[in-house]
Write a protein that holds these residues in place. Structure first.
Motif, PDB file in Angstrom:
ATOM      1  N   ILE A  51     -43.542  40.417  -7.718  1.00 44.94           N
ATOM      2  CA  ILE A  51     -43.597  41.401  -6.619  1.00 44.94           C
ATOM      3  C   ILE A  51     -45.049  41.747  -6.293  1.00 44.94           C
ATOM      4  O   ILE A  51     -45.433  41.856  -5.124  1.00 44.94           O
ATOM      5  CB  ILE A  51     -42.807  42.676  -7.009  1.00 44.94           C
ATOM      6  CG1 ILE A  51     -41.314  42.344  -7.189  1.00 44.94           C
ATOM      7  CG2 ILE A  51     -42.974  43.761  -5.943  1.00 44.94           C
ATOM      8  CD1 ILE A  51     -40.499  43.487  -7.759  1.00 44.94           C
ATOM      9  N   VAL A  52     -45.871  41.910  -7.343  1.00 45.14           N
ATOM     10  CA  VAL A  52     -47.289  42.217  -7.121  1.00 45.14           C
ATOM     11  C   VAL A  52     -47.986  41.069  -6.397  1.00 45.14           C
ATOM     12  O   VAL A  52     -48.815  41.283  -5.503  1.00 45.14           O
ATOM     13  CB  VAL A  52     -47.988  42.515  -8.461  1.00 45.14           C
ATOM     14  CG1 VAL A  52     -49.494  42.619  -8.283  1.00 45.14           C
ATOM     15  CG2 VAL A  52     -47.458  43.813  -9.059  1.00 45.14           C
ATOM     16  N   ALA A  53     -47.652  39.820  -6.771  1.00 46.62           N
ATOM     17  CA  ALA A  53     -48.257  38.660  -6.098  1.00 46.62           C
ATOM     18  C   ALA A  53     -47.868  38.619  -4.618  1.00 46.62           C
ATOM     19  O   ALA A  53     -48.696  38.310  -3.747  1.00 46.62           O
ATOM     20  CB  ALA A  53     -47.817  37.376  -6.791  1.00 46.62           C
ATOM     21  N   GLU A  54     -46.600  38.944  -4.304  1.00 49.40           N
ATOM     22  CA  GLU A  54     -46.167  39.010  -2.904  1.00 49.40           C
ATOM     23  C   GLU A  54     -46.938  40.098  -2.153  1.00 49.40           C
ATOM     24  O   GLU A  54     -47.328  39.905  -0.989  1.00 49.40           O
ATOM     25  CB  GLU A  54     -44.663  39.272  -2.840  1.00 49.40           C
ATOM     26  CG  GLU A  54     -43.807  38.109  -3.353  1.00 49.40           C
ATOM     27  CD  GLU A  54     -42.337  38.493  -3.458  1.00 49.40           C
ATOM     28  OE1 GLU A  54     -42.021  39.689  -3.240  1.00 49.40           O
ATOM     29  OE2 GLU A  54     -41.518  37.597  -3.757  1.00 49.40           O
ATOM     30  N   TYR A 107     -41.203  41.524 -16.909  1.00 49.82           N
ATOM     31  CA  TYR A 107     -42.640  41.424 -16.634  1.00 49.82           C
ATOM     32  C   TYR A 107     -42.908  40.376 -15.555  1.00 49.82           C
ATOM     33  O   TYR A 107     -43.752  40.573 -14.671  1.00 49.82           O
ATOM     34  CB  TYR A 107     -43.360  41.066 -17.928  1.00 49.82           C
ATOM     35  CG  TYR A 107     -44.858  40.977 -17.807  1.00 49.82           C
ATOM     36  CD1 TYR A 107     -45.629  42.129 -17.722  1.00 49.82           C
ATOM     37  CD2 TYR A 107     -45.501  39.744 -17.760  1.00 49.82           C
ATOM     38  CE1 TYR A 107     -46.995  42.062 -17.606  1.00 49.82           C
ATOM     39  CE2 TYR A 107     -46.873  39.665 -17.644  1.00 49.82           C
ATOM     40  CZ  TYR A 107     -47.616  40.823 -17.573  1.00 49.82           C
ATOM     41  OH  TYR A 107     -48.977  40.751 -17.454  1.00 49.82           O
ATOM     42  N   GLN A 108     -42.189  39.266 -15.602  1.00 54.14           N
ATOM     43  CA  GLN A 108     -42.355  38.206 -14.591  1.00 54.14           C
ATOM     44  C   GLN A 108     -41.904  38.683 -13.215  1.00 54.14           C
ATOM     45  O   GLN A 108     -42.522  38.355 -12.192  1.00 54.14           O
ATOM     46  CB  GLN A 108     -41.579  36.958 -15.011  1.00 54.14           C
ATOM     47  CG  GLN A 108     -42.170  36.254 -16.228  1.00 54.14           C
ATOM     48  CD  GLN A 108     -41.293  35.126 -16.742  1.00 54.14           C
ATOM     49  OE1 GLN A 108     -40.107  35.061 -16.405  1.00 54.14           O
ATOM     50  NE2 GLN A 108     -41.867  34.249 -17.552  1.00 54.14           N
ATOM     51  N   ILE A 109     -40.814  39.448 -13.181  1.00 57.37           N
ATOM     52  CA  ILE A 109     -40.323  39.979 -11.902  1.00 57.37           C
ATOM     53  C   ILE A 109     -41.367  40.904 -11.282  1.00 57.37           C
ATOM     54  O   ILE A 109     -41.673  40.825 -10.081  1.00 57.37           O
ATOM     55  CB  ILE A 109     -38.987  40.729 -12.112  1.00 57.37           C
ATOM     56  CG1 ILE A 109     -37.870  39.730 -12.448  1.00 57.37           C
ATOM     57  CG2 ILE A 109     -38.620  41.535 -10.865  1.00 57.37           C
ATOM     58  CD1 ILE A 109     -36.580  40.389 -12.899  1.00 57.37           C
ATOM     59  N   GLU A 139     -45.186  48.749   0.441  1.00 53.28           N
ATOM     60  CA  GLU A 139     -43.806  48.821  -0.016  1.00 53.28           C
ATOM     61  C   GLU A 139     -43.600  47.974  -1.270  1.00 53.28           C
ATOM     62  O   GLU A 139     -42.922  48.387  -2.216  1.00 53.28           O
ATOM     63  CB  GLU A 139     -42.873  48.354   1.100  1.00 53.28           C
ATOM     64  CG  GLU A 139     -42.761  49.324   2.272  1.00 53.28           C
ATOM     65  CD  GLU A 139     -41.794  48.829   3.335  1.00 53.28           C
ATOM     66  OE1 GLU A 139     -40.916  48.024   2.993  1.00 53.28           O
ATOM     67  OE2 GLU A 139     -41.927  49.234   4.495  1.00 53.28           O
ATOM     68  N   LYS A 140     -44.188  46.766  -1.297  1.00 57.85           N
ATOM     69  CA  LYS A 140     -44.060  45.890  -2.459  1.00 57.85           C
ATOM     70  C   LYS A 140     -44.711  46.526  -3.692  1.00 57.85           C
ATOM     71  O   LYS A 140     -44.151  46.498  -4.801  1.00 57.85           O
ATOM     72  CB  LYS A 140     -44.702  44.535  -2.161  1.00 57.85           C
ATOM     73  CG  LYS A 140     -43.948  43.687  -1.144  1.00 57.85           C
ATOM     74  CD  LYS A 140     -42.693  43.087  -1.743  1.00 57.85           C
ATOM     75  CE  LYS A 140     -42.022  42.158  -0.743  1.00 57.85           C
ATOM     76  NZ  LYS A 140     -40.760  41.607  -1.302  1.00 57.85           N
ATOM     77  N   TYR A 141     -45.924  47.057  -3.502  1.00 61.97           N
ATOM     78  CA  TYR A 141     -46.606  47.705  -4.623  1.00 61.97           C
ATOM     79  C   TYR A 141     -45.785  48.894  -5.155  1.00 61.97           C
ATOM     80  O   TYR A 141     -45.699  49.111  -6.366  1.00 61.97           O
ATOM     81  CB  TYR A 141     -47.991  48.202  -4.198  1.00 61.97           C
ATOM     82  CG  TYR A 141     -49.047  47.120  -4.103  1.00 61.97           C
ATOM     83  CD1 TYR A 141     -49.241  46.223  -5.137  1.00 61.97           C
ATOM     84  CD2 TYR A 141     -49.853  47.010  -2.975  1.00 61.97           C
ATOM     85  CE1 TYR A 141     -50.201  45.233  -5.060  1.00 61.97           C
ATOM     86  CE2 TYR A 141     -50.827  46.014  -2.885  1.00 61.97           C
ATOM     87  CZ  TYR A 141     -50.996  45.137  -3.934  1.00 61.97           C
ATOM     88  OH  TYR A 141     -51.957  44.164  -3.851  1.00 61.97           O
ATOM     89  N   LYS A 142     -45.186  49.652  -4.253  1.00 64.74           N
ATOM     90  CA  LYS A 142     -44.366  50.789  -4.656  1.00 64.74           C
ATOM     91  C   LYS A 142     -43.166  50.325  -5.480  1.00 64.74           C
ATOM     92  O   LYS A 142     -42.798  50.950  -6.478  1.00 64.74           O
ATOM     93  CB  LYS A 142     -43.908  51.568  -3.434  1.00 64.74           C
ATOM     94  CG  LYS A 142     -45.001  52.363  -2.754  1.00 64.74           C
ATOM     95  CD  LYS A 142     -45.491  53.490  -3.614  1.00 64.74           C
ATOM     96  CE  LYS A 142     -44.414  54.510  -3.882  1.00 64.74           C
ATOM     97  NZ  LYS A 142     -44.900  55.615  -4.739  1.00 64.74           N
ATOM     98  N   LYS A 143     -42.551  49.226  -5.039  1.00 62.35           N
ATOM     99  CA  LYS A 143     -41.393  48.706  -5.768  1.00 62.35           C
ATOM    100  C   LYS A 143     -41.804  48.256  -7.171  1.00 62.35           C
ATOM    101  O   LYS A 143     -41.124  48.555  -8.164  1.00 62.35           O
ATOM    102  CB  LYS A 143     -40.782  47.540  -4.994  1.00 62.35           C
ATOM    103  CG  LYS A 143     -39.528  46.975  -5.634  1.00 62.35           C
ATOM    104  CD  LYS A 143     -38.937  45.867  -4.780  1.00 62.35           C
ATOM    105  CE  LYS A 143     -37.688  45.273  -5.450  1.00 62.35           C
ATOM    106  NZ  LYS A 143     -37.108  44.179  -4.649  1.00 62.35           N
ATOM    107  N   ALA A 144     -42.930  47.525  -7.259  1.00 62.98           N
ATOM    108  CA  ALA A 144     -43.425  47.077  -8.566  1.00 62.98           C
ATOM    109  C   ALA A 144     -43.783  48.262  -9.458  1.00 62.98           C
ATOM    110  O   ALA A 144     -43.501  48.267 -10.670  1.00 62.98           O
ATOM    111  CB  ALA A 144     -44.634  46.174  -8.379  1.00 62.98           C
TER     112      ALA A 144
END
Length: 494
Positions: free
Chosen positions: A341-344, A335-337, A359-364
């Motif tokens: 990613i969402v914060a980035e 959950y922290q990871i 891209e970050k949102y997709k990864k999260a």
């Protein structure tokens, strides 16, 4: 269209009626009046200003307005205690005061402020009260004093007579009562009925406004509120009309796609499909998914894009040995990871680096789906980012086209650079920038030739002007930029 939706009291009913009137009361504090909105009409709505105010598109702004041409925090108005000032907060499309683009400026009453598709008028009342004229030197005549005394006496006599008449009427008038019901209970009951009827009519009016604007969901809510206050046949009829309009709208949008519209959609999605195929060949799978998502935003039923996303997800899962190790991690660390990613991604969106944020949102989102976390918040942020990215790209592209038609090629190039800053791989912007670079290079070559002529006359100041113009048109790595800079350095030593 905004609607007043809150618990209403008798006092608040009066305030709403005043709001709906066409002549607003005078405001005794500094304020902005809306002269023009994106719909092209004047709402005469005003926003009060205390010590300072920030206007923009983001909810964190003091005034949040729905206009894609506005930045998240567009401009700020503040006071130093004596005067008011306006400051542009590095917005994309700028802020104008009386038609002039500004960075920071002192403003005065009746100044016109333009941002996005909105136009406001700034006003504030004078803090110095008007002084009445001194009447100490004026001496009324004795005739005037006598007349005023007679008028005063007549008014007092009239008031005394009127009071006596009212007392007589109240003493002689008989009260009409009903059996088993006191006058006080009847009065209270009638007031309750009148209040409920007023509330019902107010919600009915708001439902009618929402219906006229095509917002049938909001109209349904308002008419339900009206029916709670009063049972009326017209409310039931209007409720049925809203249901029928909702059904017709659904049916219409289900059958509206004609052959011509489908061809138009195919032309619009073709570049995104080509980009997705190219990204797959380059093994840039996340970028390919983003391209397919763009296709689905335009045509939600496109099977090629849906199947492409499914195939890419399968391919990524088969190539993720490192992520399999994460299954042994605790739910808290996972959950922290995801939150990191969402914060980035949020930070990249604030910097308007939308392609990287997506891209970050997709990864999260992929991780959240894999480990069965709630994906609603991440999916909502992703969709919001994609919509904002698309709107900003469209606005910048239209502005660049207008500037190109006006032969302002350097400014048009700046708009293309802004688009590429948001998405470095956007092929149409890369091609447009290349085209503008060629035009600017030709202009610089002509200017350099003219500077050589001025230099030979000799008219050094005229030549310097041409060289300085070249520096504003070209990148620092361009050959003519370096030549113009060398010339200016040479003559600056004289």
């Amino acid at each position: 269209m905004s609607y007043h939706y809150k618990e209403l009291t008798t006092t608040q009913t009066i305030i709403i009626n005043k709001t709906l009137s066409s002549k607003p009361k005078a405001v005794k504090i500094a304020h902005l009046i809306v002269l023009k909105s994106p719909e092209g009409i004047s709402s005469q709505k005003f926003y009060p200003i205390q010590r300072q105010l920030i206007l923009g598109r983001k909810d964190s702004a003091d005034i949040a307005l729905n206009d894609p041409k506005l930045s998240r925090q567009h401009f700020q108005i503040y006071s130093d205690g004596k005067h008011y000032y306006i400051k542009d907060l590095n917005s994309t499309n700028g802020t104008k005061v009386n038609g002039e683009l500004i960075k920071e400026k002192k403003i005065h009453p009746k100044d016109i402020i333009e941002s996005g598709d909105f136009r406001f008028e700034f006003n504030f009342p004078s803090i110095v009260p008007h002084r009445s004229k001194k009447l100490s030197n004026q001496h009324p005549s004795s005739l005037t004093i006598n007349i005023l005394t007679l008028i005063k006496t007549a008014l007092i006599a009239t008031l005394i007579t009127l009071c006596a008449y009212l007392l007589y009427c109240s003493a002689t008038k008989s009260f009409k009562t009903e059996e088993h019901r006191s006058p006080q209970s009847l009065n209270t009951e009638r007031k309750g009925e009148s209040w409920s009827k007023t509330q019902a009519n107010l919600f009915y009016q708001m439902a009618a406004e929402a219906y006229n604007d095509g917002d049938y969901f909001q109209a349904k809510q308002f008419i339900s509120q009206a029916k709670q206050f009063s049972k009326s046949v017209k409310f039931d009829s209007f409720d049925r009309a809203i249901d029928e309009a909702t059904t017709l709208k659904t049916v219409y949008w289900g059958t509206v796609k004609t052959r011509e519209e489908k061809e138009k959609i195919e032309i619009e999605i073709r570049p995104y499909l080509e980009s997705a195929h190219r990204f797959i060949q380059e093994k840039a799978l996340d970028k390919a998914v983003i391209s397919y998502q763009e296709v689905l935003l335009i045509d939600s039923s496109n099977e090629e894009a849906k199947n492409g996303i499914v195939d890419i997800e399968k391919l990524k899962n088969s190539q993720m040995p490192t992520e399999k190790k994460e299954t042994s991690s605790s739910a808290l660390s996972l959950y922290q990871i995801i939150n990191k990613i969402v914060a980035e991604a949020d930070e990249l969106e604030d910097q308007e680096k939308f392609s990287l944020a997506i891209e970050k949102y997709k990864k999260a989102l992929s991780l959240a789906k894999k480990y069965e976390f709630n994906v609603n918040d991440i999916a909502s942020r992703l969709l919001d980012t994609v919509n904002t990215f698309r709107d900003k790209t469209k606005t910048l592209w239209e502005t660049a086209d207008t500037l190109s038609q006006a032969q302002k090629y350097a400014e048009a190039k700046e708009k293309m650079i802004q688009i590429l800053r948001m998405n470095p791989d956007y092929t149409p912007a890369l091609e447009k920038k290349k085209e503008l670079d060629q035009i600017l290079s030709q202009q610089a070559q002509r200017l350099y030739s003219q500077a050589v002529v001025y230099e030979s006359l000799p008219d050094i100041e005229g030549a310097k002007e041409k060289w300085r113009t070249i520096l504003t048109l070209l990148d620092t790595s361009h050959l003519y930029y370096k030549k113009a800079q060398q010339k200016l350095s040479h003559y600056s030593s004289y």
